[in-house]
Design a protein around this motif. Sequence first.
Motif, PDB file in Angstrom:
ATOM      1  N   ARG A 152      -4.397   4.068  33.420  1.00 41.19           N
ATOM      2  CA  ARG A 152      -4.266   4.155  34.872  1.00 41.19           C
ATOM      3  C   ARG A 152      -2.883   3.658  35.325  1.00 41.19           C
ATOM      4  NH1 ARG A 152      -7.784  -0.620  34.668  1.00 41.19           N
ATOM      5  NH2 ARG A 152      -6.594  -2.444  35.376  1.00 41.19           N
ATOM      6  N   GLU A 153      -2.443   4.219  36.442  1.00 43.83           N
ATOM      7  CA  GLU A 153      -1.191   3.822  37.085  1.00 43.83           C
ATOM      8  C   GLU A 153      -0.049   3.676  36.076  1.00 43.83           C
ATOM      9  OE1 GLU A 153      -2.797   0.262  39.150  1.00 43.83           O
ATOM     10  OE2 GLU A 153      -2.238   1.317  40.988  1.00 43.83           O
ATOM     11  N   SER A 154       0.229   4.746  35.371  1.00 45.97           N
ATOM     12  CA  SER A 154       1.286   4.703  34.363  1.00 45.97           C
ATOM     13  C   SER A 154       2.126   5.967  34.441  1.00 45.97           C
ATOM     14  CB  SER A 154       0.678   4.564  32.959  1.00 45.97           C
ATOM     15  OG  SER A 154      -0.089   5.714  32.627  1.00 45.97           O
ATOM     16  N   CYS A 155       3.314   5.910  33.870  1.00 45.79           N
ATOM     17  CA  CYS A 155       4.236   7.045  33.858  1.00 45.79           C
ATOM     18  C   CYS A 155       4.942   7.103  32.507  1.00 45.79           C
ATOM     19  CB  CYS A 155       5.325   6.908  34.938  1.00 45.79           C
ATOM     20  SG  CYS A 155       4.781   6.483  36.590  1.00 45.79           S
ATOM     21  N   ARG A 188       7.169  -4.562  38.732  1.00 46.54           N
ATOM     22  CA  ARG A 188       7.572  -3.181  38.438  1.00 46.54           C
ATOM     23  C   ARG A 188       8.158  -3.211  37.025  1.00 46.54           C
ATOM     24  NH1 ARG A 188       8.172   0.623  41.975  1.00 46.54           N
ATOM     25  NH2 ARG A 188      10.089   1.360  40.970  1.00 46.54           N
ATOM     26  N   ALA A 235       3.501  11.272  35.888  1.00 52.25           N
ATOM     27  CA  ALA A 235       2.825  10.073  36.390  1.00 52.25           C
ATOM     28  C   ALA A 235       1.325  10.281  36.526  1.00 52.25           C
ATOM     29  CB  ALA A 235       3.412   9.672  37.741  1.00 52.25           C
ATOM     30  N   ASN A 236       0.577   9.283  36.093  1.00 48.42           N
ATOM     31  CA  ASN A 236      -0.838   9.169  36.423  1.00 48.42           C
ATOM     32  C   ASN A 236      -0.938   8.050  37.454  1.00 48.42           C
ATOM     33  OD1 ASN A 236      -3.607   8.828  36.606  1.00 48.42           O
ATOM     34  ND2 ASN A 236      -3.783   7.770  34.634  1.00 48.42           N
ATOM     35  N   ASP A 237      -0.972   8.422  38.729  1.00 50.29           N
ATOM     36  CA  ASP A 237      -0.976   7.417  39.790  1.00 50.29           C
ATOM     37  C   ASP A 237      -2.381   7.105  40.282  1.00 50.29           C
ATOM     38  OD1 ASP A 237      -1.467   9.795  41.033  1.00 50.29           O
ATOM     39  OD2 ASP A 237       0.314   9.767  42.308  1.00 50.29           O
ATOM     40  N   THR A 238      -3.395   7.464  39.467  1.00 48.90           N
ATOM     41  CA  THR A 238      -4.780   7.185  39.837  1.00 48.90           C
ATOM     42  C   THR A 238      -5.228   5.875  39.197  1.00 48.90           C
ATOM     43  OG1 THR A 238      -5.883   8.260  37.947  1.00 48.90           O
ATOM     44  CG2 THR A 238      -5.151   9.683  39.769  1.00 48.90           C
ATOM     45  N   GLY A 271       0.340   0.416  34.445  1.00 50.36           N
ATOM     46  CA  GLY A 271       1.221  -0.204  35.413  1.00 50.36           C
ATOM     47  C   GLY A 271       2.675  -0.223  34.992  1.00 50.36           C
ATOM     48  N   SER A 281      13.882  -0.685  44.688  1.00 53.01           N
ATOM     49  CA  SER A 281      12.909   0.113  43.929  1.00 53.01           C
ATOM     50  C   SER A 281      13.106  -0.055  42.428  1.00 53.01           C
ATOM     51  CB  SER A 281      13.035   1.597  44.304  1.00 53.01           C
ATOM     52  OG  SER A 281      12.802   1.800  45.677  1.00 53.01           O
ATOM     53  N   VAL A 324       6.306   2.077  33.399  1.00 49.76           N
ATOM     54  CA  VAL A 324       7.010   3.316  33.069  1.00 49.76           C
ATOM     55  C   VAL A 324       7.451   3.231  31.609  1.00 49.76           C
ATOM     56  CG1 VAL A 324       9.003   4.783  33.566  1.00 49.76           C
ATOM     57  CG2 VAL A 324       7.824   3.620  35.442  1.00 49.76           C
TER      58      VAL A 324
END
Length: 420
Positions: A206-209, A385, A186-189, A397, A228, A399
Amino acid sequence: MEGEVNAHKLSLFQESGIYLLDDSNAVFMDPVRVLNRFYHRFSVSPSTYYSRSFKSPTPSTEPKRKRKRKSEEPPPLNDRELIALQRHKDARPLLLAAHECLMKSSELLDALKTLKSESTRVCLAGQHSFVDLARVAPQLEVTLSLRVGDADTDADPHQPQNGSQDSPSFQCFEQKVFPAFNNLVANDTMDDAVAEILNNQYIMPRESCFYMSDLGQIRNLIPAHADSGFNLIIVDPPWENASAHQKSRYQTLPNRYFLSLPIKQLTHSEGALVALWVTNREKLRCFVENELFPAWGVSYAANFYWLKVKENGSWICDLDHFHHRPYECLILGYSTGKVNNTDNQSKFKPVKNDRVIMSIPGDYSRKPPIADLLLDHVPGVKPPRCIELFAREIMGGCVAWGNEPLHFQDSKYFFKKMDK
């Protein structure tokens, strides 16, 4: 007044990558602009994204084959081909109307002429086959470089930082090491990250997995609690395809393998919009309608079309070519989730059918990023999500799951912005 409206629409297109045509049921998309909204220090290179469309034809040195004489009458169509032909006839007026709107949008067509001339500073590199690596090096690791703090420098994340604590480059990046396969990376930045595998670099928005595995490991992504889960599920299966097989583009799977996808278990408790890419083969359409959606517990909602055009707006091939149409279909449906809650079903928004999305196609099998066009119909939490199954690139944003989700994240598809 009309000129001001068009100028405003063009300005929005330059920022968002999406142009709403006068026909409200049709849009034009520039995937490069859409993707670049999720990057800060890097940009997707138009010259590599559109490499197939912008490639200059090279004269063939092979002797021309003699054309076979056409038979006086083509063989009659079988029942399945007749159904496919009727589907095409039903879609044809929609596609023609959308294309006519595009060809009337002179300001948009003028903007498309600059696509080829945009930056071509590309980092060229060899590309690994992750399918092969998963077999021969299952313990392979990925080094993820994340920028920490608020520093905005041109420092190289792969070089040691020698500045003092007062220097803006001091500890600008931190590195984390993860298993490359069967693991969520994950890049949660809010910044780009650089993933390195065997000296190749891959750019993460950004914000990807991503979770890189074969089909047998997908259940590891099922959340412990339905709250979730995912409320936007995009699926681009590697359908059996003679062209893909012959060109060794990617591994394909028989249709029965897709019946086991745990769509309901991945779905958020408030439901999910499921977007499934399909080809124009009638056998495939019948499989989706009669077997796949029922097996997933997905109810049909609408059908969209992706119409592929050239940089001048013309079709990429004849609209009525029987075996190679210039469009593909996106079938939308709703999943009620783990718990079969009938109340959720009534809350799902109706989707306007037969929307046409036009764009210049990228590399073979690469689909345009359509999440923004679906947001109005996604149930539950916002921002959604999102998960993409059988992904070959990573969306901000979202997965990305598949056996090669880093394929189009290779640094050769990007250039580094000079001022970031």
